[in-house]
Design an enzyme around this catalytic site. Structure first.
Site, PDB file in Angstrom:
ATOM      1  N   SER A  96       1.472  -0.948  -0.311  1.00  0.00           N
ATOM      2  CA  SER A  96       0.139  -0.259  -0.327  1.00  0.00           C
ATOM      3  C   SER A  96       0.830   1.093  -0.111  1.00  0.00           C
ATOM      4  O   SER A  96       1.741   1.268   1.361  1.00  0.00           O
ATOM      5  CB  SER A  96      -1.071  -0.144   1.362  1.00  0.00           C
ATOM      6  N   HIS A 118      -1.398  -1.045  -3.739  1.00  0.00           N
ATOM      7  CA  HIS A 118      -2.753  -0.429  -3.669  1.00  0.00           C
ATOM      8  C   HIS A 118      -2.729   0.477  -2.904  1.00  0.00           C
ATOM      9  O   HIS A 118      -1.845   1.236  -2.872  1.00  0.00           O
ATOM     10  CB  HIS A 118      -3.522  -1.121  -2.227  1.00  0.00           C
ATOM     11  N   ASP A 175      -4.741   4.423  -1.328  1.00  0.00           N
ATOM     12  CA  ASP A 175      -5.690   4.654  -0.646  1.00  0.00           C
ATOM     13  C   ASP A 175      -5.814   6.007  -1.373  1.00  0.00           C
ATOM     14  O   ASP A 175      -5.370   7.058  -0.663  1.00  0.00           O
ATOM     15  CB  ASP A 175      -5.270   4.244   0.403  1.00  0.00           C
ATOM     16  N   MET A 232      -8.359   9.226  -0.208  1.00  0.00           N
ATOM     17  CA  MET A 232      -9.086   9.437   1.753  1.00  0.00           C
ATOM     18  C   MET A 232      -9.851  10.284   0.970  1.00  0.00           C
ATOM     19  O   MET A 232      -9.377  11.924   0.833  1.00  0.00           O
ATOM     20  CB  MET A 232      -8.511   9.223   2.460  1.00  0.00           C
ATOM     21  N   HIS A 249      -8.230   1.892  -3.975  1.00  0.00           N
ATOM     22  CA  HIS A 249      -9.688   1.666  -2.632  1.00  0.00           C
ATOM     23  C   HIS A 249      -9.687   3.314  -2.484  1.00  0.00           C
ATOM     24  O   HIS A 249      -9.412   4.084  -2.033  1.00  0.00           O
ATOM     25  CB  HIS A 249      -8.382   1.108  -1.968  1.00  0.00           C
ATOM     26  N   MET A 301     -11.875   5.200  -0.398  1.00  0.00           N
ATOM     27  CA  MET A 301     -12.460   5.328   1.265  1.00  0.00           C
ATOM     28  C   MET A 301     -13.209   7.112   0.460  1.00  0.00           C
ATOM     29  O   MET A 301     -12.621   8.083   1.159  1.00  0.00           O
ATOM     30  CB  MET A 301     -11.540   5.659   2.145  1.00  0.00           C
ATOM     31  N   MET A 357     -11.924  -5.698   5.258  1.00  0.00           N
ATOM     32  CA  MET A 357     -11.225  -4.016   6.206  1.00  0.00           C
ATOM     33  C   MET A 357     -10.468  -4.599   7.661  1.00  0.00           C
ATOM     34  O   MET A 357     -11.780  -5.533   8.359  1.00  0.00           O
ATOM     35  CB  MET A 357     -11.719  -2.993   6.462  1.00  0.00           C
ATOM     36  N   ASP A 382      -7.417  -5.806   4.564  1.00  0.00           N
ATOM     37  CA  ASP A 382      -6.871  -4.873   3.989  1.00  0.00           C
ATOM     38  C   ASP A 382      -6.731  -4.335   5.506  1.00  0.00           C
ATOM     39  O   ASP A 382      -7.283  -3.844   6.419  1.00  0.00           O
ATOM     40  CB  ASP A 382      -6.708  -3.398   3.545  1.00  0.00           C
TER      41      ASP A 382
HETATM   42  C1  DX5 Z   1      -6.626   1.963   6.219  1.00  0.00           C
HETATM   43  C2  DX5 Z   1      -5.955   1.701   4.665  1.00  0.00           C
HETATM   44  C3  DX5 Z   1      -5.053   0.212   3.991  1.00  0.00           C
HETATM   45  C4  DX5 Z   1      -3.441   0.788   4.595  1.00  0.00           C
HETATM   46  C5  DX5 Z   1      -2.956  -0.524   5.417  1.00  0.00           C
HETATM   47  O1  DX5 Z   1      -7.098   3.766   6.053  1.00  0.00           O
HETATM   48  O2  DX5 Z   1      -7.217   1.430   3.954  1.00  0.00           O
HETATM   49  O3  DX5 Z   1      -4.777   0.348   2.684  1.00  0.00           O
HETATM   50  O4  DX5 Z   1      -2.174   1.431   4.098  1.00  0.00           O
HETATM   51  O5  DX5 Z   1      -2.196   0.245   6.258  1.00  0.00           O
HETATM   52  P1  DX5 Z   1      -1.522  -1.198   7.003  1.00  0.00           P
HETATM   53  O6  DX5 Z   1      -0.868  -2.285   6.310  1.00  0.00           O
HETATM   54  O7  DX5 Z   1       0.079  -0.580   7.456  1.00  0.00           O
HETATM   55  O8  DX5 Z   1      -2.449  -1.415   8.017  1.00  0.00           O
HETATM   56 ZN    ZN Z   2      -6.925   0.133   1.393  1.00  0.00          ZN
END
Ligand code: DX5
Ligand code: ZN
Length: 218
Positions: free
Chosen positions: A9, A34, A36, A38, A68, A70, A139, A173
């Site tokens: 990620s 991956h 992310d 947000m 991803h 979010m 998740m 994840d």
């Molecule tokens: C969390 C993200 C994850 C994050 C995971 O909100 O969706 O993808 O990068 O990080 P680790 O592997 O450090 O828990």
């Molecule tokens: Zn993620």
């Protein structure tokens, strides 16, 4: 046989050297990146936008981009992320949009549709969507930041999904490391996102190989 996939990620990368960090993930032998995204009205944080997906495409064109979202309104941004080069688009079941419509739009755009479930959301809520997705992301932390502890209580959701979808790609994840990946694999997951664990390694390639070996996928 379901394919095992390991996904670093980018959230845990060194942002001063993002292009190098994308190349490091590709060179590690991981299967996809991956990314992310947000939205602070959905999680208590902000991260990347479509330009970072475009950077990944430019930097490592053949390294699959698993994006991803979010976001509370992913429907407003699907097209921007598709244009930037997303190849799998993951939208949350907790989002505020018509999921059937958006999952169909993702597929019609030639991308892989995936649905994401937060830790507090009952897995049964996925039933109406299972026929419309290529992948379910379970998740295993509360979304919003990296480096949190894996929530073991999410494991039964993986087993429930695997019993209903023998061929479904089931991804986890959050909180992935050499131990939790083994537990998630035993429950039925075949794809594993790891942020702080993989980017925190001096030798990411050795760590990816070690994860594969631990789940018997050398
Ligand atoms: C969390 C993200 C994850 C994050 C995971 O909100 O969706 O993808 O990068 O990080 P680790 O592997 O450090 O828990
Ligand atoms: Zn993620």
């Amino acid at each position: 046989m379901r394919k095992i996939a390991i996904l670093p990620s980018l959230l845990a990368a060194d942002y001063g050297r993002l292009a190098d960090e994308i190349r490091r993930a590709e060179a590690s032998g991981a299967d996809a990146l991956h990314v992310d995204i947000m939205d602070p009205s959905f999680v208590p944080n902000l991260s990347f936008g479509p330009d970072i997906v475009a950077l990944a495409r430019r930097t490592a064109p053949n390294f699959h981009r698993n994006v991803h979202l979010m976001m509370r309104r992913p429907d407003l941004y699907l097209e921007a992320f598709a244009r930037a080069g997303a190849q799998t688009l993951q939208i949350h079941i907790e989002a505020d949009c018509d999921l059937h419509t958006e999952l169909r739009r993702i597929r019609a755009r030639g991308l892989r549709p995936a649905i994401v479930l937060n830790p507090e959301t009952p897995v049964e809520r996925l039933v109406p969507y299972l026929g419309e997705v290529d992948e379910v992301l379970v998740m295993t932390v509360h979304p919003g930041r990296g480096g949190q502890k894996f929530i073991d209580a999410c494991l039964p959701k993986i087993a429930w999904l695997r019993a209903r979808g023998p061929e479904l790609d089931i991804m986890i994840d959050g909180g992935a490391n050499a131990e939790t990946v083994v537990a998630a694999h035993a429950a039925g997951a075949n794809q594993f996102v790891a942020g702080s664990y993989l980017y925190g390694q001096a030798d990411m390639k050795a760590a990816v190989a070690d994860l594969r070996e631990r789940i018997g996928a050398k």
